[in-house]
Design an enzyme around this catalytic site. Structure first.
Site, PDB file in Angstrom:
ATOM      1  N   GLY A  69       1.158  -1.308  -0.271  1.00 36.44           N
ATOM      2  CA  GLY A  69      -0.223  -0.151  -0.349  1.00 36.44           C
ATOM      3  C   GLY A  69       0.590   1.502   0.343  1.00 36.44           C
ATOM      4  O   GLY A  69       0.725   2.394  -0.702  1.00 36.44           O
ATOM      5  N   CYS A  70       1.691   1.074   0.757  1.00 35.82           N
ATOM      6  CA  CYS A  70       3.118   2.528   0.550  1.00 35.82           C
ATOM      7  C   CYS A  70       3.560   2.726  -0.286  1.00 35.82           C
ATOM      8  O   CYS A  70       3.761   3.706  -0.719  1.00 35.82           O
ATOM      9  CB  CYS A  70       3.664   2.685   2.085  1.00 35.82           C
ATOM     10  SG  CYS A  70       2.518   2.288   3.781  1.00 35.82           S
TER      11      CYS A  70
END
Length: 151
Positions: A45-46
């Site tokens: 996600g990051c």
């Protein structure tokens, strides 16, 4: 106490990915800024979020805004993350969680995961948007829309 829309971004200092001292007053209150807190370098996600900010970075720059990512990772971790994904913006190390606490960014997932929150401030350093969502891909269009509105 968490920061709210209409609050002024407080001054803070941190170490950037190159190991240099960063003072927020060099940017905040001078031009629009997008500050985004994220959980961890090199996680799915990051990475998606950072790469989306990278892909839209010129749009932010064209509007005079700066993008700054903040997580608890070390400067060395940030430098590797920047190199691996060719990230053109500042990443700050908040290993002691001072900045996260200053902003009032909560942890998610039963307190196990640092929160993902994006703040957009105008050129006076006044917060115009606080977007709190673990869905990484939603942050960039929301931030860009607000920057377009305030410039």
């Amino acid at each position: 106490m968490a920061l709210q829309i209409g609050d002024k971004i407080p001054n803070f200092t941190a170490i950037d990915s190159s190991g240099n001292y960063f003072d927020s007053s060099a940017i905040v209150g001078i031009r629009p800024v997008v500050l985004y807190f994220y959980p961890k370098d090199n996680t799915p996600g990051c990475t998606a979020q950072a790469c989306s900010f990278r892909d839209q970075y010129e749009d932010f720059k064209d509007l005079g805004a700066e993008v700054i990512g903040i997580s608890g990772d070390s400067a060395a971790s940030h430098e590797k993350f920047i190199q691996k994904y060719n990230l053109p913006f500042i990443l700050l190390s908040d290993s002691d969680k001072k900045i996260r606490n200053l902003f009032g960014v909560k942890t998610n997932l039963f307190g196990l995961l640092p929160g993902r929150v994006t703040y957009v401030a105008d050129k006076n350093g006044i917060i115009q948007l606080i977007f709190d969502s673990m869905n990484a891909s939603n942050h960039i269009p929301k931030a860009l829309a607000i920057v377009k509105k305030i410039v």
